[in-house]
Enzyme design. Sequence first.
Site, PDB file in Angstrom:
ATOM      1  N   ASP A 157     -35.946  45.990   3.597  1.00 26.72           N
ATOM      2  CA  ASP A 157     -34.975  44.959   4.521  1.00 26.72           C
ATOM      3  C   ASP A 157     -36.043  44.209   5.467  1.00 26.72           C
ATOM      4  O   ASP A 157     -36.851  44.633   5.450  1.00 26.72           O
ATOM      5  CB  ASP A 157     -33.837  45.882   5.009  1.00 26.72           C
ATOM      6  CG  ASP A 157     -32.643  44.819   5.246  1.00 26.72           C
ATOM      7  OD1 ASP A 157     -32.773  43.755   5.400  1.00 26.72           O
ATOM      8  OD2 ASP A 157     -31.500  45.233   5.291  1.00 26.72           O
TER       9      ASP A 157
HETATM   10  C1  NOJ Z   1     -30.824  41.813   6.708  1.00 25.60           C
HETATM   11  C2  NOJ Z   1     -29.688  42.514   5.875  1.00 25.60           C
HETATM   12  O1  NOJ Z   1     -29.776  43.871   6.363  1.00 25.60           O
HETATM   13  C3  NOJ Z   1     -29.762  42.270   4.565  1.00 25.60           C
HETATM   14  O2  NOJ Z   1     -28.605  42.710   3.991  1.00 25.60           O
HETATM   15  C4  NOJ Z   1     -30.151  40.743   4.164  1.00 25.60           C
HETATM   16  O3  NOJ Z   1     -30.320  40.604   2.883  1.00 25.60           O
HETATM   17  C5  NOJ Z   1     -31.426  40.556   4.853  1.00 25.60           C
HETATM   18  N1  NOJ Z   1     -31.477  40.917   6.140  1.00 25.60           N
HETATM   19  C6  NOJ Z   1     -32.146  39.212   4.224  1.00 25.60           C
HETATM   20  O4  NOJ Z   1     -31.399  38.192   5.224  1.00 25.60           O
END
Ligand code: NOJ
Length: 733
Positions: free
Chosen positions: A289
Amino acid sequence: MKPTQEQKAFVEDLLSRMTLEEKIGQMNQESPSIVGGFDVPFHELIEMLTDGRISQEEFGKIMANAKQDYHEDDIRAGLVGSMMVKEPRENNRLQKIAVEESRLGIPLIIGFDVIHGFRSVFPIAIAEACSFDDDLFEVTAHMAARESRAHGINWNFAPMIDAARDSRWGRVSEGPGEDPLLGSRFARAKIRGLQNDHSSLLNYVAACTKHYVAYGACESGRDYNTTSMSVSNLYNVYLPAFRAAMDEGAATVMAAFNDLNGVPCTVNKWLLRDVLKGEFGLDGFVVSDANAIRECVIHGIAEDDRDAGVEAALAGMDMDMGTHIYKDYLKAEVEKGTVPPEVIDEAVRRILFVKVWLGLFDNPYVPEELIEAYEKGLPKEHVALCRRAAEESMVLLKNESVILPLDRKQKISLVGTLADDRNEVCGAWAMAWKPEDCVSIRAGLEAAGANVSYYPCGGPEGELNEEEIASACAEGDVIVAVVGETDAMSGEASSKADISLPGKQRVLLEKLLASGKPVVTVLMNGRPLALGWEAEHLPAILEAWHLGIRMGDAVAAALLGDVNPSGKLSSSFPAVTGQCPVYYNHPSTGRPGSKSKFTSRYLDAPWEALYPFGYGLSYTGFAYDDLQIHKIGKCLEITVRVRNTGERTGTEIAQLYTQDVSASLVRPVKELKDYRRIELKPGEEKKVIFVLPLDSLGFYDNEGKYRLEDGLFRFFVGGSSRDCMMKELRIKF
Ligand code: NOJ
């Protein structure tokens, strides 16, 4: 999504020609970095947004004019494997650099958060899951895939399939609710919709199932917080949707931010290598993430960025989202021998395979005609699907004295700022909607020919307007109050310690009720709310969530009876926040809650959910009878008769639950095993047949082993997890 021999050979050949730097480049994901165009440094701008010195709208305007670095030089040098961009022409431009100007011409995999639709925004996932409609889950994902691909996005960071039982967590909005079976069917359908239509390269994307894993179990519902649980709980509740997604061939997985039992998922070798890639057989790759590899330093699991990068790579984390740690440190670590070259090769093989499977080497570009077609507006069938999805996702929670549906002749006083705000219909994680596509509830009612006058009166934030309240109460035959949450109140980083109606909305409802006029409440929100007071005092409540761009049409149709609500809750609603986490499939306790003192209960609140999982009313009624169970080979055939007892056609969602009465581990009081949507005309009855494989009656133990244990089982069938018929049967496997 199994690689063919030909694809394998193609990837091996490419791999053999890559330098170590180019290989590590494939493991690096970039997004455009903001490099200026405004007066203050970017981090201060973020602080200004966070502390309220500028509004979201002002921030948006500034960002629209910001200068961005798209990392063209790094792409040219083969140091970027993936980008996160949503503009189609920008994506074509970046692909051209990768394909025509980098040494090996490897296209980019372009990812984006397309969670519940792209420009065609569907209901948030917790709402869509209330339809219990696998076909709907699949067709909305397919449409999202096509719209994404038409914008140069070939990798959707979806589905989000975190089981979530604590509605204080803002991200409950993004996933299919509290149940592992519903979550698994949702996951499978989404993967099929996103990935399976290969009739054209423009019809599918790679799915990215997230967040692996147990993110929804964050302690006290606080986002990014620690999680700990037994192996059996992990395997029975949080892993099933991921296992199902892998069985369906999901191309990629995003690791969760949280630690699980002390090891952050980002560097959790057991989770990534043993379970996901080993046991579940992921053929594609795992991405971290955003910034998560660096956060392992803050977690206190790595000394510095370099250390975190090494741990992540060794654990099987194939791609780094946004930190450059792989790009900056992995080469030296391979040369030093801390990271074996095979680890890099394995990651790159996986990434390249997904790119080949996506057809990116054949054609990475979006045709200009397609870009222009979308610029002209949304095709009719996209709008129609948004409306169908919105209509199926609403849940009627209460309809005392049958106030609903309303008569078109009735004079409606429509109340609440949310009712007239088309910018609030899409909910969290909707990133590409256009205001002109969105229909507010007011606009929906007007278009449907309702006799409606609008009085803002107040909303989730700010003060109430007494004058408008007085007029609303004086004028209408009936008051429709739209209350709930703004889209910013749920989603990431939006946990709440109090999930009752925010702001002064309860006071607003009290004032409206005091008029003596019937008050119909429409809820527009991203999470189950604590509705104890509302359930007691309000005569009619329609849960409408954030339903996407056609929200207004769908709500109007339900209020006016053109559509008969059929949704059932995908998550339990508490009476008060203090009951969280509250969920129907709770393990049996030795002292189940009851009226007597020494039981599992509260002194000051009910022990059970206010509105449980699977609950939802209709404008008609359904009766169940003649529950029968027959063993046929290795299956049970469970049949029940369902009859429409009212005067309208309606759709019922018949649900099958089981309970393992005596097992070697404490089992849930009920577990959903199957569900069926059935449409019935007034007076009509149908026999519903569930075929349940006997081996679906097992569970995972604390070694992660699946056990089938002989003994007594209970079988429940009904219209909610609470309201069921029951039969017992002794099973020998
Ligand atoms: C943080 C989030 O937790 C995740 O769900 C998302 O896909 C990513 N950032 C990318 O934006």
